[in-house]
Design an enzyme around this catalytic site. Structure first.
Site, short mmCIF file in Angstrom:
data_model
loop_
_atom_site.label_atom_id
_atom_site.label_comp_id
_atom_site.label_asym_id
_atom_site.label_seq_id
_atom_site.Cartn_x
_atom_site.Cartn_y
_atom_site.Cartn_z
N GLU A 82 0.82 -1.22 0.00
CA GLU A 82 0.00 0.00 0.00
C GLU A 82 0.86 1.27 0.00
OE1 GLU A 82 -3.12 -0.04 2.96
OE2 GLU A 82 -3.30 2.13 2.92
N LYS A 266 -7.10 -0.76 11.81
CA LYS A 266 -6.52 -1.17 10.52
C LYS A 266 -5.30 -0.31 10.23
CE LYS A 266 -6.05 -1.51 5.87
NZ LYS A 266 -5.18 -0.70 4.99
N ASP A 282 4.46 -14.50 11.61
CA ASP A 282 3.11 -14.93 11.24
C ASP A 282 2.14 -13.77 11.50
OD1 ASP A 282 0.57 -16.03 11.16
OD2 ASP A 282 1.14 -17.86 12.22
N HIS A 380 -2.29 10.34 -0.10
CA HIS A 380 -2.58 9.03 -0.66
C HIS A 380 -2.64 9.10 -2.19
CE1 HIS A 380 -3.63 5.33 1.38
NE2 HIS A 380 -4.25 4.96 0.28
C1 MEV Z 1 -5.72 3.14 5.34
O1 MEV Z 1 -4.96 2.00 4.97
C2 MEV Z 1 -5.69 3.31 6.85
C3 MEV Z 1 -6.60 4.42 7.39
O2 MEV Z 1 -7.94 4.21 6.95
C4 MEV Z 1 -6.51 4.36 8.90
C5 MEV Z 1 -7.49 5.27 9.62
O3 MEV Z 1 -8.55 5.59 9.07
O4 MEV Z 1 -7.18 5.60 10.78
C6 MEV Z 1 -6.19 5.77 6.88
#
Ligand code: MEV
Length: 405
Positions: A82, A266, A282, A380
């Protein structure tokens, strides 16, 4: 150690970056070739790793700069597909330097193994019997692996829980707490559980079914803390105080809402997984443990906290299970893993966990800072544009990316 602060690293060519790293951690020519892929994992080795091998699957390996963890300057190898993640970690680590970097505190590498006993006539009485035999059971487990014992690991405790109401009736669950030192520990724990099972059957009169580790490694927690002067957080038209307030608000949202907490976590796992993968660990085990830990209070919650301390600092913390190893498994087989561990400069699993949890916290900070100000898409999308350029076979250099140095 030489500073991990690498201004302008982003704008160097791959070879120049490698030269930089080589100077920092004294990589050999062979190790550089491994990083570049020329001498990395080959199908013969891959054949030793999994079944039915037909090929390899490559991912980018980047270096996150600027990290200080427990006073030590660290370059962090990250394997991830990513865009923005390596840049985000490096940028947040740079911000963290204003407060001295990350402080990490890790537990002993204690894994939990579970043995499920069914058809136990009186599970409550059997539970006491098992506990009465604790010393003997621990001694039995410690017969298995003299190397682990010599390294200071071994069986530490036996716990017994009755699950009174399951879909198939009551069962007695035995937990073995096993210090696995610098291994991830799955093999050691599973072997110990299988070894212990007949002894437990003899003590309880029951039948042992599952004998397997728990990925909820909540006796092997890693914690990181960072404190950043609010003044260091300001940029463009955003004041430092506004950025700090925005990050606190973003955390409060996650703490109150599982939909947001999932995405918040995430973002943490973007950093955690990338280093977990680079070091041959792992990541499914780490993921499973992280999310179970996030739900330990009965609802899914953020793994980190972000609060203003009232003294002009934004303080972040992250606590999560991290079952990571620096020996065994892929660390021996995968050439790139060996180089990644060398770049990190870690020998113990606890040191590695301390860095990984710090990268998770840095990643979280980068995401929340962007979300609470200009939005995630600006950084991004400029990186995404590089991928589009590649897909269209345009020169990547024509596309500018955000500076991270
Ligand atoms: C994207 O890979 C991760 C985010 O969505 C984390 C977040 O929203 O805190 C930007």
């Amino acid at each position: 150690m030489v500073s991990s602060r690498l201004p302008g690293f982003y704008n160097l060519s791959i070879q120049e970056r490698l030269n930089f790293i080589t100077e920092h951690v004294r990589l050999t020519q062979e190790e550089c070739d491994i990083l570049k892929g020329a001498l990395g994992l080959d199908v013969q080795r891959a054949e030793q790793m999994i079944e039915n091998t037909v090929g390899l699957y490559a991912l980018p390996l980047g270096i996150a700069a600027n990290f200080i963890v427990n006073g030590r300057e660290v370059l962090v190898p990250m394997v991830i597909e990513e865009p923005s993640v390596v840049a985000g970690a490096s940028f947040a680590a740079k911000l963290a330097r204003a407060g001295g970097g990350f402080t990490a505190v890790t537990d002993d590498p204690m894994m939990i193994g579970q043995i499920q006993l069914v058809e136990v006539a009186d599970p409550w009485a059997a539970r006491i019997e098992v506990l009465a035999h604790k010393a003997e059971l621990l001694a039995t487990v410690n017969e298995i692996d003299p190397v682990l014992i010599k390294a200071g690991g071994g069986a530490r405790d036996i716990q017994a829980r009755v699950l009174a109401q399951t879909a198939t009736g009551p069962m007695l669950i035995i937990h073995l707490l096993y210090d696995v030192r610098d291994a991830m520990g799955a093999n050691a724990v599973n072997t110990a559980c299988e070894y212990l099972a007949p002894k437990l059957e003899a003590i309880t009169g029951g039948k042992a079914f599952l004998r397997i580790l728990s990925n909820l490694a909540d006796q092997r927690l890693a914690r990181a803390r960072v404190s950043i002067p609010e003044t260091a957080l300001g940029f463009d038209t955003y004041s430092g105080v506004d950025v700090a307030k925005g990050i606190e608000q973003a955390w409060a949202f996650a703490a109150a809402d599982s939909y947001r907490a999932t995405t918040h976590n995430k973002g943490i796992m973007n950093g955690v997984d990338a280093v977990t993968l680079a070091t041959g660990n792992d990541w499914r085990a780490v993921e499973a443990g992280a999310h179970a830990y996030a739900a330990r209070e009965g609802h899914y919650a953020p793994l980190s906290t972000w609060r203003r301390d009232g003294l002009g600092n934004l303080v972040g913390t992250l606590e999560m299970p991290l079952a990571l190893g620096t020996v065994g498994g892929n660390t021996r087989v995968h050439p790139t893993v060996r180089v990644a561990l060398k770049i990190l400069g870690v020998t113990t699993a606890r040191e590695l966990a301390g860095i990984v949890v710090s990268v998770g916290l840095a990643q979280n900070l980068a995401a929340l800072r962007a979300l609470a100000t200009e939005g995630i898409q600006r950084g991004h999308m400029s990186l995404h544009a590089r991928q589009v350029a590649i897909a269209k076979e345009l020169p990547v250099n024509a596309v500018r990316s955000p500076a991270v140095g």
